[in-house]
Write a protein that holds these residues in place. Sequence first.
Motif, PDB file in Angstrom:
ATOM      1  N   VAL A   1       0.843  -1.187   0.000  1.00 44.18           N
ATOM      2  CA  VAL A   1       0.000   0.000   0.000  1.00 44.18           C
ATOM      3  C   VAL A   1       0.885   1.245   0.000  1.00 44.18           C
ATOM      4  O   VAL A   1       1.887   1.303   0.710  1.00 44.18           O
ATOM      5  CB  VAL A   1      -0.910   0.001   1.255  1.00 44.18           C
ATOM      6  N   MET A   2       0.527   2.235  -0.794  1.00 42.37           N
ATOM      7  CA  MET A   2       1.161   3.544  -0.699  1.00 42.37           C
ATOM      8  C   MET A   2       0.570   4.246   0.510  1.00 42.37           C
ATOM      9  O   MET A   2      -0.603   4.620   0.514  1.00 42.37           O
ATOM     10  CB  MET A   2       0.911   4.350  -1.966  1.00 42.37           C
ATOM     11  N   ALA A   3       1.359   4.412   1.562  1.00 42.23           N
ATOM     12  CA  ALA A   3       0.879   4.996   2.821  1.00 42.23           C
ATOM     13  C   ALA A   3       1.634   6.293   3.065  1.00 42.23           C
ATOM     14  O   ALA A   3       2.750   6.292   3.573  1.00 42.23           O
ATOM     15  CB  ALA A   3       1.071   4.029   3.977  1.00 42.23           C
ATOM     16  N   GLN A   4       0.998   7.397   2.706  1.00 47.80           N
ATOM     17  CA  GLN A   4       1.617   8.714   2.853  1.00 47.80           C
ATOM     18  C   GLN A   4       0.514   9.763   2.819  1.00 47.80           C
ATOM     19  O   GLN A   4      -0.357   9.711   1.944  1.00 47.80           O
ATOM     20  CB  GLN A   4       2.625   8.958   1.730  1.00 47.80           C
TER      21      GLN A   4
ATOM     22  N   ALA B   1       4.285  10.330  -7.314  1.00 48.07           N
ATOM     23  CA  ALA B   1       4.221  10.980  -8.622  1.00 48.07           C
ATOM     24  C   ALA B   1       3.163  10.377  -9.542  1.00 48.07           C
ATOM     25  O   ALA B   1       2.704  11.037 -10.479  1.00 48.07           O
ATOM     26  CB  ALA B   1       5.589  10.912  -9.309  1.00 48.07           C
ATOM     27  N   ALA B   2       2.772   9.124  -9.299  1.00 47.40           N
ATOM     28  CA  ALA B   2       1.796   8.450 -10.160  1.00 47.40           C
ATOM     29  C   ALA B   2       1.086   7.380  -9.344  1.00 47.40           C
ATOM     30  O   ALA B   2       1.633   6.304  -9.108  1.00 47.40           O
ATOM     31  CB  ALA B   2       2.485   7.822 -11.376  1.00 47.40           C
ATOM     32  N   ASN B   3      -0.129   7.676  -8.902  1.00 46.13           N
ATOM     33  CA  ASN B   3      -0.842   6.734  -8.041  1.00 46.13           C
ATOM     34  C   ASN B   3      -2.292   6.584  -8.465  1.00 46.13           C
ATOM     35  O   ASN B   3      -2.830   7.369  -9.254  1.00 46.13           O
ATOM     36  CB  ASN B   3      -0.726   7.139  -6.568  1.00 46.13           C
ATOM     37  N   HIS B   4      -2.915   5.548  -7.888  1.00 46.99           N
ATOM     38  CA  HIS B   4      -4.266   5.147  -8.264  1.00 46.99           C
ATOM     39  C   HIS B   4      -5.023   4.714  -7.011  1.00 46.99           C
ATOM     40  O   HIS B   4      -4.419   4.358  -5.996  1.00 46.99           O
ATOM     41  CB  HIS B   4      -4.234   3.956  -9.229  1.00 46.99           C
ATOM     42  N   LEU B   5      -6.344   4.684  -7.108  1.00 50.36           N
ATOM     43  CA  LEU B   5      -7.161   3.925  -6.168  1.00 50.36           C
ATOM     44  C   LEU B   5      -7.310   2.527  -6.754  1.00 50.36           C
ATOM     45  O   LEU B   5      -7.736   2.364  -7.902  1.00 50.36           O
ATOM     46  CB  LEU B   5      -8.535   4.568  -5.985  1.00 50.36           C
ATOM     47  N   ARG B   6      -6.941   1.529  -5.963  1.00 52.20           N
ATOM     48  CA  ARG B   6      -7.048   0.141  -6.423  1.00 52.20           C
ATOM     49  C   ARG B   6      -7.986  -0.632  -5.500  1.00 52.20           C
ATOM     50  O   ARG B   6      -8.005  -0.405  -4.293  1.00 52.20           O
ATOM     51  CB  ARG B   6      -5.678  -0.530  -6.472  1.00 52.20           C
TER      52      ARG B   6
ATOM     53  N   GLN C   1      -1.293  12.549  -9.207  1.00 58.03           N
ATOM     54  CA  GLN C   1      -0.160  12.906  -8.367  1.00 58.03           C
ATOM     55  C   GLN C   1      -0.622  13.192  -6.941  1.00 58.03           C
ATOM     56  O   GLN C   1      -1.800  13.428  -6.685  1.00 58.03           O
ATOM     57  CB  GLN C   1       0.551  14.141  -8.928  1.00 58.03           C
ATOM     58  N   ALA C   2       0.348  13.165  -6.014  1.00 63.95           N
ATOM     59  CA  ALA C   2       0.151  13.581  -4.616  1.00 63.95           C
ATOM     60  C   ALA C   2      -0.676  12.559  -3.850  1.00 63.95           C
ATOM     61  O   ALA C   2      -1.068  11.513  -4.366  1.00 63.95           O
ATOM     62  CB  ALA C   2      -0.448  14.971  -4.526  1.00 63.95           C
ATOM     63  N   SER C   3      -0.943  12.868  -2.583  1.00 57.23           N
ATOM     64  CA  SER C   3      -1.526  11.878  -1.671  1.00 57.23           C
ATOM     65  C   SER C   3      -2.847  12.346  -1.073  1.00 57.23           C
ATOM     66  O   SER C   3      -3.155  12.061   0.071  1.00 57.23           O
ATOM     67  CB  SER C   3      -0.535  11.593  -0.528  1.00 57.23           C
ATOM     68  N   GLN C   4      -3.657  13.030  -1.865  1.00 65.86           N
ATOM     69  CA  GLN C   4      -4.915  13.575  -1.366  1.00 65.86           C
ATOM     70  C   GLN C   4      -6.116  13.025  -2.134  1.00 65.86           C
ATOM     71  O   GLN C   4      -6.013  12.624  -3.291  1.00 65.86           O
ATOM     72  CB  GLN C   4      -4.909  15.105  -1.476  1.00 65.86           C
TER      73      GLN C   4
END
Length: 367
Positions: free
Chosen positions: A80-83, A113-118, A143-146
């Motif tokens: 998981v991207m946790a940030q 820099a490049a994220n998704h909801l999975r 982008q980003a964590s919001q």
Amino acid sequence: MMRHALMALLAAVFSAGAAQAAGYRVATVAAGLVHPWSLAFLPDGRLLVTERPGRLRVIEPGANGQPALRSAPVQGVPHVMAQGQAGLFDVLLHPQFVENRLLYLSFAHGTLAANHLRVVRARFDGTRLLDVTPVFTSQPAKQASQHFGGRLAWLPDGTLVLGMGDGNLERTDAQRLHTHLGKLLRINADGSVPRDNPFVATAGARPEIYSRGHRNPQGLVTVGGELYAHEHGSRGGDELNRISPGANYGWPITTGGIDYTYARITPYRSLPGVEPPLLEWTPSVAPAGLAWYDGALFPAWRGSLFVATLKERSVRRVPMSGGAAGVQEVLFQELGERLRDVRAGPDGALYLLTDSADGRVLRVRPK
């Protein structure tokens, strides 16, 4: 130091007294959880709880006031991207979980820099997740964590709805059909697209889109065939909506809020073709979880939506009649804690998750 300890003791005494006076009592089921985000009830009475850093726990409530047993992290949870706001979000059991042992998890996937909801589907054997399979990954990457959204809910026809935030950096994407950002999305249980989704035949549209114009939806619940959702506004303009397929819920071309900079987002609170909210909260309460209560323990609460809030540190009870919202009741402010999720348990109790680095599972019963 002694003064702080005395104040904490007085606050605890006041909280307990307020809870008793209100006709309910709040007990801690489990503690020591890091930003718990969602919970689900297993058929055997245990609880599944997600922690935002990427852990899934099994909680076995203690009997006769004994402490709960908290498992080690369930094995097999994907990375998981946790940030920031990103992390592990919802856990939802398949409607036929008793037969197939399937559950669903939503989480932030990728890099800053490049994220998704999975969303993944997996088989739970009691301690591990097996056969973990992605069934949805939002597009394009953001982008980003919001503003991930992340909440899941079943519709009566067995299709799965998920909330996707606008990502915050390009809010007008919530109105654009080429992107999943700022939408509610509907898929089949295996991840395929239902043929009757409203934009399946629209050129250039993402076929999973169910409704648009959402900022950061973090509450979903189905009641009697109707889907209800709430979402965070900016500085004001939090909304509770009844969802219709293909409808536009306005963000950011209509809103009751203003930007965090105090700048105006739009001059419009309403426009033709935009669905008005059932309720709007200004100032913001920061709505998180959403539940429907129809249990036996609290007859006066039956037929109500419950909205957990982060900023107001409360749960809003919204009595519903004929699809209309009645006079709200503000509950549990005596706890003084950010409340991330609210659920109606199979035992008729109400369950709460507190949002902190030392988060708790709370159970609410009549005093």
